[in-house]
Design a protein around this motif. Structure first.
Motif, PDB file in Angstrom:
ATOM      1  N   LEU A 199      44.973 -61.870 -88.253  1.00  0.00           N
ATOM      2  CA  LEU A 199      46.183 -61.186 -88.707  1.00  0.00           C
ATOM      3  C   LEU A 199      46.863 -60.503 -87.534  1.00  0.00           C
ATOM      4  O   LEU A 199      46.214 -59.823 -86.737  1.00  0.00           O
ATOM      5  N   VAL A 200      48.178 -60.678 -87.440  1.00  0.00           N
ATOM      6  CA  VAL A 200      48.991 -59.965 -86.452  1.00  0.00           C
ATOM      7  C   VAL A 200      50.073 -59.207 -87.218  1.00  0.00           C
ATOM      8  O   VAL A 200      50.858 -59.816 -87.950  1.00  0.00           O
ATOM      9  N   ARG A 201      50.111 -57.887 -87.026  1.00  0.00           N
ATOM     10  CA  ARG A 201      51.101 -57.074 -87.745  1.00  0.00           C
ATOM     11  C   ARG A 201      51.276 -55.724 -87.052  1.00  0.00           C
ATOM     12  O   ARG A 201      50.504 -55.364 -86.159  1.00  0.00           O
ATOM     13  N   ILE A 202      52.302 -54.987 -87.488  1.00  0.00           N
ATOM     14  CA  ILE A 202      52.457 -53.598 -87.079  1.00  0.00           C
ATOM     15  C   ILE A 202      51.480 -52.789 -87.911  1.00  0.00           C
ATOM     16  O   ILE A 202      51.568 -52.750 -89.136  1.00  0.00           O
ATOM     17  N   SER A 203      50.541 -52.128 -87.243  1.00  0.00           N
ATOM     18  CA  SER A 203      49.468 -51.460 -87.968  1.00  0.00           C
ATOM     19  C   SER A 203      49.974 -50.247 -88.747  1.00  0.00           C
ATOM     20  O   SER A 203      50.630 -49.363 -88.174  1.00  0.00           O
ATOM     21  N   PRO A 204      49.663 -50.185 -90.062  1.00  0.00           N
ATOM     22  CA  PRO A 204      50.031 -48.995 -90.834  1.00  0.00           C
ATOM     23  C   PRO A 204      49.136 -47.804 -90.505  1.00  0.00           C
ATOM     24  O   PRO A 204      49.400 -46.682 -90.963  1.00  0.00           O
ATOM     25  N   PHE A 205      48.098 -48.032 -89.704  1.00  0.00           N
ATOM     26  CA  PHE A 205      47.160 -46.963 -89.353  1.00  0.00           C
ATOM     27  C   PHE A 205      47.399 -46.435 -87.933  1.00  0.00           C
ATOM     28  O   PHE A 205      46.642 -45.602 -87.450  1.00  0.00           O
ATOM     29  N   ASP A 206      48.449 -46.944 -87.281  1.00  0.00           N
ATOM     30  CA  ASP A 206      48.760 -46.543 -85.908  1.00  0.00           C
ATOM     31  C   ASP A 206      50.031 -45.692 -85.916  1.00  0.00           C
ATOM     32  O   ASP A 206      51.110 -46.179 -86.274  1.00  0.00           O
ATOM     33  N   ALA A 207      49.892 -44.430 -85.530  1.00  0.00           N
ATOM     34  CA  ALA A 207      51.044 -43.525 -85.547  1.00  0.00           C
ATOM     35  C   ALA A 207      52.147 -43.996 -84.614  1.00  0.00           C
ATOM     36  O   ALA A 207      53.329 -43.702 -84.833  1.00  0.00           O
ATOM     37  N   ALA A 208      51.770 -44.773 -83.579  1.00  0.00           N
ATOM     38  CA  ALA A 208      52.769 -45.277 -82.637  1.00  0.00           C
ATOM     39  C   ALA A 208      53.390 -46.590 -83.098  1.00  0.00           C
ATOM     40  O   ALA A 208      54.233 -47.162 -82.390  1.00  0.00           O
ATOM     41  N   ALA A 209      52.982 -47.086 -84.272  1.00  0.00           N
ATOM     42  CA  ALA A 209      53.535 -48.320 -84.859  1.00  0.00           C
ATOM     43  C   ALA A 209      53.436 -49.499 -83.904  1.00  0.00           C
ATOM     44  O   ALA A 209      54.394 -50.254 -83.719  1.00  0.00           O
ATOM     45  N   ARG A 210      52.258 -49.638 -83.292  1.00  0.00           N
ATOM     46  CA  ARG A 210      52.052 -50.756 -82.372  1.00  0.00           C
ATOM     47  C   ARG A 210      51.537 -51.985 -83.119  1.00  0.00           C
ATOM     48  O   ARG A 210      50.952 -51.874 -84.192  1.00  0.00           O
ATOM     49  N   ARG A 211      51.787 -53.140 -82.512  1.00  0.00           N
ATOM     50  CA  ARG A 211      51.322 -54.383 -83.110  1.00  0.00           C
ATOM     51  C   ARG A 211      49.820 -54.532 -82.862  1.00  0.00           C
ATOM     52  O   ARG A 211      49.333 -54.294 -81.759  1.00  0.00           O
ATOM     53  N   GLN A 212      49.088 -54.930 -83.897  1.00  0.00           N
ATOM     54  CA  GLN A 212      47.635 -55.061 -83.814  1.00  0.00           C
ATOM     55  C   GLN A 212      47.207 -56.465 -84.255  1.00  0.00           C
ATOM     56  O   GLN A 212      47.844 -57.079 -85.106  1.00  0.00           O
ATOM     57  N   THR A 213      46.127 -56.942 -83.657  1.00  0.00           N
ATOM     58  CA  THR A 213      45.528 -58.214 -84.058  1.00  0.00           C
ATOM     59  C   THR A 213      44.155 -57.928 -84.646  1.00  0.00           C
ATOM     60  O   THR A 213      43.342 -57.226 -84.029  1.00  0.00           O
ATOM     61  N   SER A 214      43.909 -58.451 -85.840  1.00  0.00           N
ATOM     62  CA  SER A 214      42.640 -58.207 -86.529  1.00  0.00           C
ATOM     63  C   SER A 214      42.031 -59.526 -86.963  1.00  0.00           C
ATOM     64  O   SER A 214      42.735 -60.527 -87.164  1.00  0.00           O
ATOM     65  N   PHE A 215      40.709 -59.513 -87.135  1.00  0.00           N
ATOM     66  CA  PHE A 215      39.989 -60.700 -87.556  1.00  0.00           C
ATOM     67  C   PHE A 215      39.076 -60.382 -88.728  1.00  0.00           C
ATOM     68  O   PHE A 215      38.544 -59.280 -88.839  1.00  0.00           O
ATOM     69  N   ALA A 216      38.909 -61.365 -89.599  1.00  0.00           N
ATOM     70  CA  ALA A 216      37.924 -61.280 -90.683  1.00  0.00           C
ATOM     71  C   ALA A 216      37.405 -62.695 -90.919  1.00  0.00           C
ATOM     72  O   ALA A 216      38.131 -63.674 -90.718  1.00  0.00           O
ATOM     73  N   GLY A 316      36.343 -63.577 -83.840  1.00  0.00           N
ATOM     74  CA  GLY A 316      37.198 -63.102 -82.761  1.00  0.00           C
ATOM     75  C   GLY A 316      38.076 -64.186 -82.194  1.00  0.00           C
ATOM     76  O   GLY A 316      38.271 -65.240 -82.791  1.00  0.00           O
ATOM     77  N   TRP A 317      38.612 -63.925 -81.010  1.00  0.00           N
ATOM     78  CA  TRP A 317      39.558 -64.826 -80.376  1.00  0.00           C
ATOM     79  C   TRP A 317      38.981 -66.230 -80.213  1.00  0.00           C
ATOM     80  O   TRP A 317      37.827 -66.409 -79.877  1.00  0.00           O
ATOM     81  N   GLY A 318      39.832 -67.222 -80.412  1.00  0.00           N
ATOM     82  CA  GLY A 318      39.468 -68.600 -80.119  1.00  0.00           C
ATOM     83  C   GLY A 318      38.703 -69.316 -81.207  1.00  0.00           C
ATOM     84  O   GLY A 318      38.421 -70.497 -81.086  1.00  0.00           O
ATOM     85  N   HIS A 319      38.356 -68.620 -82.291  1.00  0.00           N
ATOM     86  CA  HIS A 319      37.539 -69.232 -83.324  1.00  0.00           C
ATOM     87  C   HIS A 319      38.246 -69.283 -84.687  1.00  0.00           C
ATOM     88  O   HIS A 319      37.656 -69.720 -85.666  1.00  0.00           O
ATOM     89  N   GLN A 320      39.489 -68.810 -84.749  1.00  0.00           N
ATOM     90  CA  GLN A 320      40.142 -68.709 -86.046  1.00  0.00           C
ATOM     91  C   GLN A 320      40.580 -70.076 -86.574  1.00  0.00           C
ATOM     92  O   GLN A 320      40.884 -70.984 -85.808  1.00  0.00           O
ATOM     93  N   ILE A 321      40.610 -70.202 -87.905  1.00  0.00           N
ATOM     94  CA  ILE A 321      41.128 -71.409 -88.538  1.00  0.00           C
ATOM     95  C   ILE A 321      42.574 -71.218 -88.976  1.00  0.00           C
ATOM     96  O   ILE A 321      43.303 -72.191 -89.167  1.00  0.00           O
ATOM     97  N   ARG A 322      42.990 -69.949 -89.136  1.00  0.00           N
ATOM     98  CA  ARG A 322      44.355 -69.702 -89.611  1.00  0.00           C
ATOM     99  C   ARG A 322      44.855 -68.380 -89.066  1.00  0.00           C
ATOM    100  O   ARG A 322      44.098 -67.408 -88.977  1.00  0.00           O
ATOM    101  N   SER A 323      46.133 -68.350 -88.706  1.00  0.00           N
ATOM    102  CA  SER A 323      46.771 -67.123 -88.222  1.00  0.00           C
ATOM    103  C   SER A 323      47.851 -66.690 -89.200  1.00  0.00           C
ATOM    104  O   SER A 323      48.634 -67.518 -89.682  1.00  0.00           O
ATOM    105  N   TYR A 324      47.887 -65.399 -89.467  1.00  0.00           N
ATOM    106  CA  TYR A 324      48.863 -64.795 -90.366  1.00  0.00           C
ATOM    107  C   TYR A 324      49.665 -63.800 -89.520  1.00  0.00           C
ATOM    108  O   TYR A 324      49.166 -62.726 -89.184  1.00  0.00           O
ATOM    109  N   VAL A 325      50.881 -64.161 -89.154  1.00  0.00           N
ATOM    110  CA  VAL A 325      51.711 -63.311 -88.313  1.00  0.00           C
ATOM    111  C   VAL A 325      52.777 -62.647 -89.179  1.00  0.00           C
ATOM    112  O   VAL A 325      53.610 -63.325 -89.789  1.00  0.00           O
ATOM    113  N   LEU A 326      52.738 -61.312 -89.237  1.00  0.00           N
ATOM    114  CA  LEU A 326      53.720 -60.551 -90.021  1.00  0.00           C
ATOM    115  C   LEU A 326      54.748 -59.879 -89.129  1.00  0.00           C
ATOM    116  O   LEU A 326      55.785 -59.419 -89.613  1.00  0.00           O
ATOM    117  N   ALA A 327      54.476 -59.790 -87.833  1.00  0.00           N
ATOM    118  CA  ALA A 327      55.423 -59.209 -86.874  1.00  0.00           C
ATOM    119  C   ALA A 327      55.074 -59.754 -85.485  1.00  0.00           C
ATOM    120  O   ALA A 327      53.894 -59.951 -85.188  1.00  0.00           O
TER     121      ALA A 327
END
Length: 376
Positions: A199-216, A316-327
């Motif tokens: 997942l790539v998005r503007i993190s709702p948990f970051d006060a600076a509203a920075r873009r974050q990349t997360s994996f699950a 983590g990086w390089g192993h994902q099957i799908r990317s979800y980009v929101l920003a």
């Protein structure tokens, strides 16, 4: 006939030809006749388990064969209706028949995809696990979003969803969760979702509203019945008890009824907290463990023909099957099939059928064009 009518007719005929090929039509007809004869044997129900298995196979095979036959009959009747209406200049009937052809084409496409569900356990119910990757709250929130996506998909398709185990995040989301999805071909559809999701998005948990990349990561394995024998040595198991976690209630977090079982030789871990009884949770967890070990065996069998082991890599990086980009833009892309969608809100609300169909076709090694060439 109009160009659209001819195109739809050709599309349906192509799908029907592929359906017959996937079923191995003559073999399927002979097998159904054999099952019908055995079903009339008065001694069949002396072994109720064997009888139920036979009747399930008979019902499934009859449905597939009758579906193809009905599809062929309906398209032939509709084409005849179009030709007669065109001769008589009845545009209203032509338009209505064209609508019927479009619906038949959609049905043919759906049946064609379903015909790919021919794996050993594809018709089974399944367990689906979601695990947050590194990244704390952001990754845990992403894991919960994925769990909701699969729950919504299952509900939209009439499947039953049962929460088996959930471990909540410290601030939001989940660290992990396991659900059971119950319904026809649940494992066949969901098995292609196993892997790492980014997942790539503007993190709702970051006060600076920075873009974050997360994996699950997502892991899917079939529910197994008593007819599938999985031998487990009790000495190979570590059984831990813990307090169930959840939204609250009189019982939650007051007794150590939840069970976690680790199969030491393989490192497989399963957990269950659905029941107040520790004994029943242990029995359910053992069923889940058998299912995981069965899935492991299925993967070994498929390894020569498919890249299933790729779904068991690091989160983590390089192993994902799908990317979800929101920003900064909106795009969901499956990295195995290159299927792309620009409506991530709908995807995260469970609209993932196109991804599943494409991954399923790729997994069995036959895209539509390749299958068509082989059928000719």
């Amino acid at each position: 006939m109009s160009a659209e009518t001819e195109a739809l007719n050709d599309q349906i005929k192509q799908s029907v030809a592929l359906l017959r090929r996937h079923l191995d039509w003559d073999v399927a007809i002979d097998r159904l006749a054999e099952l019908n004869n055995r079903a009339e044997d008065p001694d069949l129900w002396n072994d109720s388990d064997a009888a139920q298995k036979l009747m399930r196979e008979r019902t499934m095979l009859a449905g597939q064969i009758e579906g193809v036959q009905r599809l062929e009959a309906d398209v032939n009747d509709t084409i005849e209706l179009v030709e007669l209406a065109e001769m008589e200049g009845d545009e209203a009937v032509v338009a209505e028949a064209l609508g019927t052809l479009r619906a038949l084409a959609e049905e043919a496409k759906r049946r064609e995809t379903e015909s790919l569900l021919s794996g050993e356990a594809d018709s089974n119910d399944c367990y689906l696990e979601v695990n947050a990757g590194a990244g704390g709250t952001e990754a845990q929130d992403w894991a919960e979003m994925l769990l909701r996506m699969y729950t919504r998909w299952a509900e939209q398709h009439g499947y039953k969803v049962t929460m088996m185990e959930s471990s909540e995040g410290e601030q939001a989301g989940i660290k992990s969760a396991t659900i059971q999805v119950t319904g026809p071909n649940a494992y066949g559809w969901l098995k292609t979702e196993a892997g790492v999701h980014r997942l790539v998005r503007i993190s709702p948990f970051d006060a600076a509203a920075r873009r974050q990349t997360s994996f699950a990561s997502v892991w899917v394995y079939p529910v197994v019945d008593d007819s599938i024998e999985i031998e487990i040595n009790e000495a190979d198991l570590r059984v831990d008890t813990f307090r169930a976690s959840g939204a609250g209630g009189q019982h939650v977090n007051k007794t150590e009824s939840a069970i976690r079982i680790t199969h030491i030789p393989t490192g497989i871990v399963v957990a269950c907290q659905t029941d107040r009884s520790q004994h029943r949770n242990r029995a359910t967890a053992m069923t889940m463990l058998k299912a995981r070990m069965y899935e492991q065996e299925l993967q070994r069998r498929e390894a020569a023909a498919a890249q299933t082991e790729a779904s068991k890599t690091d989160i983590g990086w390089g192993h994902q099957i799908r990317s979800y980009v929101l920003a900064p833009y909106q795009l969901v892309k499956d990295l195995r099939t290159n299927v792309e969608k620009t409506n991530p809100d709908a995807i995260l609300d469970g609209d993932i059928d196109d991804f599943m169909a494409a991954a399923l076709a790729a997994r069995v090694g036959a895209t539509r064009s390749e299958a068509s060439a082989q059928a000719q």
